[in-house]
Write a protein that holds these residues in place. Structure first.
Motif, short mmCIF file in Angstrom:
data_model
loop_
_atom_site.label_atom_id
_atom_site.label_comp_id
_atom_site.label_asym_id
_atom_site.label_seq_id
_atom_site.Cartn_x
_atom_site.Cartn_y
_atom_site.Cartn_z
N MET A 276 0.82 -1.21 0.00
CA MET A 276 0.00 0.00 0.00
C MET A 276 0.86 1.27 0.00
O MET A 276 0.64 2.20 -0.78
N THR A 277 1.85 1.30 0.88
CA THR A 277 2.66 2.52 1.03
C THR A 277 3.56 2.74 -0.18
O THR A 277 3.68 3.87 -0.68
N ALA A 278 4.20 1.69 -0.65
CA ALA A 278 5.07 1.83 -1.82
C ALA A 278 4.27 2.20 -3.06
O ALA A 278 4.77 2.94 -3.93
N GLY A 279 3.03 1.73 -3.16
CA GLY A 279 2.20 2.10 -4.30
C GLY A 279 1.95 3.60 -4.34
O GLY A 279 2.02 4.23 -5.41
N VAL A 280 1.69 4.20 -3.18
CA VAL A 280 1.49 5.65 -3.11
C VAL A 280 2.79 6.37 -3.47
O VAL A 280 2.78 7.37 -4.20
N SER A 281 3.91 5.88 -2.96
CA SER A 281 5.20 6.50 -3.24
C SER A 281 5.53 6.46 -4.73
O SER A 281 5.95 7.46 -5.32
N ILE A 282 5.34 5.30 -5.35
CA ILE A 282 5.64 5.15 -6.78
C ILE A 282 4.71 6.01 -7.62
O ILE A 282 5.12 6.58 -8.64
N PHE A 283 3.47 6.12 -7.20
CA PHE A 283 2.53 6.99 -7.90
C PHE A 283 3.06 8.43 -7.92
O PHE A 283 3.05 9.10 -8.96
N GLY A 284 3.53 8.92 -6.78
CA GLY A 284 4.07 10.27 -6.72
C GLY A 284 5.29 10.46 -7.59
O GLY A 284 5.42 11.48 -8.29
N PHE A 362 4.51 20.66 -0.50
CA PHE A 362 3.91 19.32 -0.39
C PHE A 362 4.70 18.27 -1.17
O PHE A 362 4.66 17.08 -0.84
N ALA A 363 5.43 18.72 -2.19
CA ALA A 363 6.38 17.80 -2.83
C ALA A 363 7.46 17.40 -1.83
O ALA A 363 7.92 16.25 -1.81
N PHE A 364 7.85 18.36 -1.00
CA PHE A 364 8.81 18.11 0.09
C PHE A 364 8.26 17.03 1.02
O PHE A 364 8.94 16.03 1.33
N LEU A 365 7.02 17.20 1.48
CA LEU A 365 6.43 16.24 2.40
C LEU A 365 6.23 14.87 1.73
O LEU A 365 6.45 13.83 2.35
N SER A 366 5.81 14.89 0.47
CA SER A 366 5.60 13.64 -0.25
C SER A 366 6.91 12.89 -0.42
O SER A 366 6.97 11.66 -0.27
N GLY A 367 7.96 13.63 -0.73
CA GLY A 367 9.27 13.00 -0.85
C GLY A 367 9.75 12.42 0.46
O GLY A 367 10.31 11.32 0.50
N PHE A 368 9.51 13.15 1.54
CA PHE A 368 9.90 12.66 2.87
C PHE A 368 9.19 11.36 3.20
O PHE A 368 9.82 10.34 3.53
#
Length: 465
Positions: A276-284, A362-368
């Motif tokens: 679940m978490t990696a899917g969100v990360s890869i989407f970003g 928010f790109a900062f937060l998403s990357g974090f």
């Protein structure tokens, strides 16, 4: 009975094995310099350099997609699926590679050498093959397998050499897999076009080959059950930082085989959370640059947003690894996944307001959030199941990313087509929040809940041959 005299007679460094009250064995007496001829810090810096080298394959790919589509005549969906297949095989090789390493079929050095060669083939294929199926086979399958071999070997190497303080060390190495791509993100946005794309990709392939070969030459695993001589494995006395970390993240109660780890219920729960978490990360990673352009932000903001994501993604992994030594892995993991989920909703808000600075924040937060959970799982796996089977156990946990690659990239593009970017980002945020809830259910197998963040009770030591 001590084995010290017997080992000395063979010309090797003397060591002894002690067993705690739960039956866990620790091999003590040999220093890192005895085994390596140098400080074990080299087993942090060398994997870090190798991880930076292979980061271009995933974290800079989104910046190269438009040029690749124009040069080869691919659709946007074609380029997304190439990355999705790469992610599938990059994650999928972790388990079989771990099994081969623990069976002695594949040494760490050979895994690195093989991975370097496969990565080179992947970049050459991406540069010179117009047929999308052949490009998928070359970069997605072969290049993905190569990167996965290198990634898994580097992460497992760190965990084995730093069993007493693996959070900060694993996070540092894992961070290189993100911010190492920063120069290539800007190259792909400003100096990468249909006139030079093939030469650039060929040179990148050679760079990855050389960097990984040099680092891999020095790779070596410690003996099974090895424990650093300066830390008492029975009382955790010694180095203050290590003692604090062990208090929050006590060692596994025993060395779990993969079957035992699965039966505990915790490894499958980790796997689902990774999916679940990696899917969100890869989407970003896949869509942030395109979303920025869709909203109307200029190429500088689009490139900078991805650069910010890559840097913070990597630095965040190191910071969170250090933080987990202080807070504990579980609490830190929950915090990271919640931040990732909130960032997805923030990106929608910034796009609706057409605010470039808010978008970058928010790109900062998403990357974090999108990177920091990886070292948490890499550290939690040996914390929960021990080091001796970590290559296989972590391979199973990390294999969740192969499923994530499918819905984070390829299926993500379908959601964008059907619901638009706002709908896709909202779905990603919801998935991340659900993953955070699952993370709260994690606990160390065999240890009572009240001792989840407490050191082991004082065990009884016995020396064995």
């Amino acid at each position: 009975m001590s084995t010290e005299n017997e080992r000395s007679a063979t010309g090797s460094v003397a060591y002894r094995e002690v067993t705690d009250s739960k039956g866990r064995v620790y091999r003590v007496g040999e220093t890192d310099r005895d085994l390596l001829g140098r400080s074990r810090k080299f087993m942090v810096y060398l994997p870090w350099v190798a991880m930076m080298a292979i980061s271009v394959s995933e974290y800079a790919y989104g910046s190269a997609e438009d040029t690749l589509s124009d040069a080869h005549g691919w659709t946007q969906s074609n380029t997304f699926w190439i990355l999705s297949v790469w992610v599938f095989f990059q994650a999928g090789i972790a388990f079989p590679a771990g099994w081969m390493r623990e069976k002695g079929i594949l040494t760490a050095r050979r895994a690195m050498f093989l991975g370097a060669a496969l990565c080179l083939v992947g970049f050459v294929a991406l540069a010179h093959l117009d047929d999308v199926f052949l490009a998928i086979c070359g970069f997605g399958v072969i290049g993905g397998l190569g990167s996965g071999l290198i990634y898994a070997t580097c992460i497992n190497m760190v965990g084995k050499w730093f069993p007493e303080r693996r959070g900060a060390k694993t996070g540092f190495v894992n961070g290189g897999f993100a911010y190492g791509s920063l120069p290539f993100i800007f190259i792909f946005n400003y100096a990468f076009d249909t006139g030079n794309f093939d030469e650039v990709l060929d040179l990148i392939g050679v760079y990855v080959l050389i960097a990984v070969l040099i680092c891999g030459w020095f790779f070596r695993d410690p003996p099974k059950n090895w424990w650093p001589s300066e830390i008492d494995p029975l009382s955790f006395a010694g180095n203050t930082k290590s003692a604090r970390s062990l208090a929050k993240n006590p060692p596994a109660v025993k060395q779990f085989t993969p079957k035992e780890a699965v039966r505990s219920g915790m490894l499958p729960l980790m796997w689902i959370t990774v999916v679940m978490t990696a899917g969100v990360s890869i989407f970003g990673i896949s869509f942030q640059v395109d979303f920025a352009k869709e909203v109307g932000f200029g190429p500088l903001v689009a490139a900078s947003s991805m650069g910010v994501m890559a840097v913070v993604n990597g630095v965040g992994r190191a910071v969170v690894g250090w933080l987990s030594d202080l807070w504990g892995r579980k609490l830190t993991l929950f915090f990271v996944i919640v931040v990732l989920g909130l960032a997805q909703f923030g990106v929608i808000w910034a796009g609706d307001l057409h605010s470039e600075w808010l978008f970058l924040f928010f790109a900062f937060l998403s990357g974090f959030g999108g990177g920091a959970f990886y070292p948490m799982f890499a550290a939690m796996t040996p914390d929960y199941f021990g080091e001796n089977y970590n290559a296989t156990n972590y391979g199973l946990v990390y294999s969740g990313k192969l499923v994530s690659g499918l819905f984070g990239g390829g299926l993500g593009s379908m959601v964008v087509d059907a619901w638009g970017y706002n709908g896709a980002y909202a779905l990603a945020g919801g998935v991340s929040m659900a993953a955070a809830a699952l993370a709260l259910l994690l606990r160390q197998p065999g240890r009572p809940r009240r001792l989840d963040i407490a050191p082991n009770p004082m065990p009884v030591s016995r020396e064995v041959v």
